[in-house]
Design a protein around this motif. Structure first.
Motif, PDB file in Angstrom:
ATOM      1  N   LEU A  60      21.430-128.952  22.326  1.00  0.00           N
ATOM      2  CA  LEU A  60      20.415-129.966  22.073  1.00  0.00           C
ATOM      3  C   LEU A  60      20.775-130.852  20.883  1.00  0.00           C
ATOM      4  N   VAL A  61      21.121-130.247  19.766  1.00  0.00           N
ATOM      5  CA  VAL A  61      21.432-131.010  18.555  1.00  0.00           C
ATOM      6  C   VAL A  61      22.711-131.832  18.750  1.00  0.00           C
ATOM      7  N   THR A  62      23.703-131.250  19.395  1.00  0.00           N
ATOM      8  CA  THR A  62      24.953-131.970  19.653  1.00  0.00           C
ATOM      9  C   THR A  62      24.710-133.180  20.538  1.00  0.00           C
ATOM     10  N   ARG A  82      15.036-138.488  24.128  1.00  0.00           N
ATOM     11  CA  ARG A  82      15.983-138.599  25.240  1.00  0.00           C
ATOM     12  C   ARG A  82      16.907-137.383  25.285  1.00  0.00           C
ATOM     13  N   GLY A  83      17.346-136.922  24.124  1.00  0.00           N
ATOM     14  CA  GLY A  83      18.200-135.736  24.073  1.00  0.00           C
ATOM     15  C   GLY A  83      17.498-134.508  24.636  1.00  0.00           C
ATOM     16  N   ALA A  84      16.232-134.335  24.290  1.00  0.00           N
ATOM     17  CA  ALA A  84      15.464-133.200  24.812  1.00  0.00           C
ATOM     18  C   ALA A  84      15.288-133.310  26.326  1.00  0.00           C
ATOM     19  N   ARG A  85      15.014-134.510  26.807  1.00  0.00           N
ATOM     20  CA  ARG A  85      14.859-134.711  28.254  1.00  0.00           C
ATOM     21  C   ARG A  85      16.166-134.441  28.992  1.00  0.00           C
ATOM     22  N   GLU A  86      17.272-134.968  28.460  1.00  0.00           N
ATOM     23  CA  GLU A  86      18.556-134.849  29.143  1.00  0.00           C
ATOM     24  C   GLU A  86      19.146-133.445  29.060  1.00  0.00           C
ATOM     25  N   ARG A  87      18.759-132.651  28.104  1.00  0.00           N
ATOM     26  CA  ARG A  87      19.261-131.282  27.978  1.00  0.00           C
ATOM     27  C   ARG A  87      18.325-130.275  28.608  1.00  0.00           C
TER      28      ARG A  87
END
Length: 156
Positions: A60-62, A82-87
């Motif tokens: 997630l962080v990466t 967006r990162g949370a959605r995509e991961r």
């Protein structure tokens, strides 16, 4: 220490490590479900669980860093959302694959030879459930509040 070296920021490493107490909640519940005995099998389950939970946080962080540094997302909040959605799908698939593989081991409770496998599987299953569910809400929220913007030059 390795996470600090990988991310370059202590805050990001600590946010990834938040996954451990989230996994611990379910793992402890799993210990009680498997008889309330902390033994070698349950400890192996905790070690495995902590590895999976940490990897989910790293993913997630990466990805948030990738969105800001490579894909050019400039709004920090947008990058985290967006990162949370995509991961979400990769993290859910990892947990589902591990969980589905462990269900037969967890259900063999009373059979001969399952004395080690069953408690370990129950701890991992319960921990994966809480870690995965909470990881997608708690970690992005904490990252919005305390996370670092990649390329920031202030001290951690």
């Amino acid at each position: 220490m390795l996470l600090v070296l990988a991310f370059g920021r202590a805050r990001d490493a600590l946010i990834v490590m938040v996954n451990l107490p989230l996994a611990l909640i379910g793992g402890v519940a799993g210990v009680f479900l498997s008889g309330g005995v902390l033994n070698v099998a349950t400890m192996i389950g905790f070690i495995t669980l902590f590895g999976i939970a940490t990897r989910n946080g790293i993913m997630l962080v990466t990805h948030i860093h990738h969105l800001m540094n490579v894909e050019g997302v400039r709004n920090f909040r947008e990058a985290v959302e967006r990162g949370a959605r995509e991961r979400l799908v990769p993290i859910l698939m990892t947990a589902a694959a591990a969980g589905l593989a462990l269900i037969p081991l967890a259900l063999r409770g009373g059979q001969t030879g399952s004395e080690i496998q069953t408690p370990m599987a129950i701890v991992i299953l319960c921990g994966l459930t809480t870690s995965t569910l909470l990881n997608m809400f708690v970690v992005p929220t904490l990252y919005l509040k305390f996370g670092s913007v990649p390329g920031e030059t202030t001290a951690p």
